[in-house]
Design a protein around this motif. Structure first.
Motif, PDB file in Angstrom:
ATOM      1  N   GLY A 184       6.425  10.247  -1.567  1.00  0.00           N
ATOM      2  CA  GLY A 184       7.596   9.515  -2.339  1.00  0.00           C
ATOM      3  C   GLY A 184       8.356  10.163  -0.847  1.00  0.00           C
ATOM      4  N   ASP A 185       8.507  11.075   0.178  1.00  0.00           N
ATOM      5  CA  ASP A 185       8.755  11.135   1.946  1.00  0.00           C
ATOM      6  C   ASP A 185       8.126   9.787   2.705  1.00  0.00           C
ATOM      7  OD1 ASP A 185      10.039  13.031   0.801  1.00  0.00           O
ATOM      8  OD2 ASP A 185       8.750  14.696   1.612  1.00  0.00           O
ATOM      9  N   ALA A 186       6.883   9.502   2.177  1.00  0.00           N
ATOM     10  CA  ALA A 186       6.403   8.083   3.103  1.00  0.00           C
ATOM     11  C   ALA A 186       7.127   6.722   2.379  1.00  0.00           C
ATOM     12  CB  ALA A 186       4.694   7.841   3.028  1.00  0.00           C
ATOM     13  N   LEU A 187       7.622   6.741   1.306  1.00  0.00           N
ATOM     14  CA  LEU A 187       8.071   5.580   0.457  1.00  0.00           C
ATOM     15  C   LEU A 187       9.217   5.660   0.745  1.00  0.00           C
ATOM     16  CD1 LEU A 187       7.812   3.024  -1.364  1.00  0.00           C
ATOM     17  CD2 LEU A 187       8.641   4.767  -2.916  1.00  0.00           C
ATOM     18  N   SER A 188      10.211   6.811   0.828  1.00  0.00           N
ATOM     19  CA  SER A 188      11.612   6.762   1.206  1.00  0.00           C
ATOM     20  C   SER A 188      11.524   6.098   2.698  1.00  0.00           C
ATOM     21  CB  SER A 188      11.801   8.398   1.050  1.00  0.00           C
ATOM     22  OG  SER A 188      13.795   8.404   1.912  1.00  0.00           O
ATOM     23  N   ALA A 189      10.859   6.385   4.066  1.00  0.00           N
ATOM     24  CA  ALA A 189      10.795   6.894   5.264  1.00  0.00           C
ATOM     25  C   ALA A 189      10.529   5.285   5.524  1.00  0.00           C
ATOM     26  CB  ALA A 189      10.247   7.397   5.943  1.00  0.00           C
ATOM     27  N   GLU A 193       0.657  -1.146   0.032  1.00  0.00           N
ATOM     28  CA  GLU A 193      -0.174   0.080   0.308  1.00  0.00           C
ATOM     29  C   GLU A 193       0.567   1.226   0.012  1.00  0.00           C
ATOM     30  OE1 GLU A 193      -3.155   0.922  -0.119  1.00  0.00           O
ATOM     31  OE2 GLU A 193      -3.120  -1.405  -1.109  1.00  0.00           O
ATOM     32  N   THR A 194       2.122   1.604   0.615  1.00  0.00           N
ATOM     33  CA  THR A 194       2.674   2.565   0.755  1.00  0.00           C
ATOM     34  C   THR A 194       3.779   2.274  -0.940  1.00  0.00           C
ATOM     35  OG1 THR A 194       3.459   1.956   2.763  1.00  0.00           O
ATOM     36  CG2 THR A 194       4.582   3.561   1.901  1.00  0.00           C
ATOM     37  N   PHE A 195       3.842   1.010  -1.555  1.00  0.00           N
ATOM     38  CA  PHE A 195       3.950   1.342  -2.303  1.00  0.00           C
ATOM     39  C   PHE A 195       3.336   2.116  -3.690  1.00  0.00           C
ATOM     40  CE2 PHE A 195       4.775  -0.062  -6.572  1.00  0.00           C
ATOM     41  CZ  PHE A 195       6.730   0.498  -7.379  1.00  0.00           C
TER      42      PHE A 195
END
Length: 77
Positions: free
Chosen positions: A38-43, A31-33
């Motif tokens: 972009g910031d959420a995926l990186s974190a 779901e994150t992907f």
């Protein structure tokens, strides 16, 4: 030590908390992907990597399914 961007230092988690945190991140990865910023995926990626590295540090001799290795996969063909 809590850090709102990265969570609790993985080395300070007890075994049950480490495994629970890893399971939760693995459950939420797709779901994150698909829908995270972009910031959420990186974190998410960074936190997952940190927790996985801690797990591997604690369990260097963990059981490895031979079917999950390159050689094992080739033997199925």
């Amino acid at each position: 030590m809590a850090d709102s961007a990265h969570g609790i230092d993985p080395s300070t988690l007890d075994e049950a908390d480490l495994v629970r945190e890893l399971a939760h991140l693995h459950e939420t990865r797709h779901e994150t992907f698909l829908h995270g910023s972009g910031d959420a995926l990186s974190a998410h990626t960074g936190r997952t990597a940190a927790l996985e590295q801690e797990y591997l540090r604690r369990h260097p001799e963990r059981d490895v399914d031979l079917g999950r290795t390159r050689e094992g996969a080739r033997s199925r063909d």
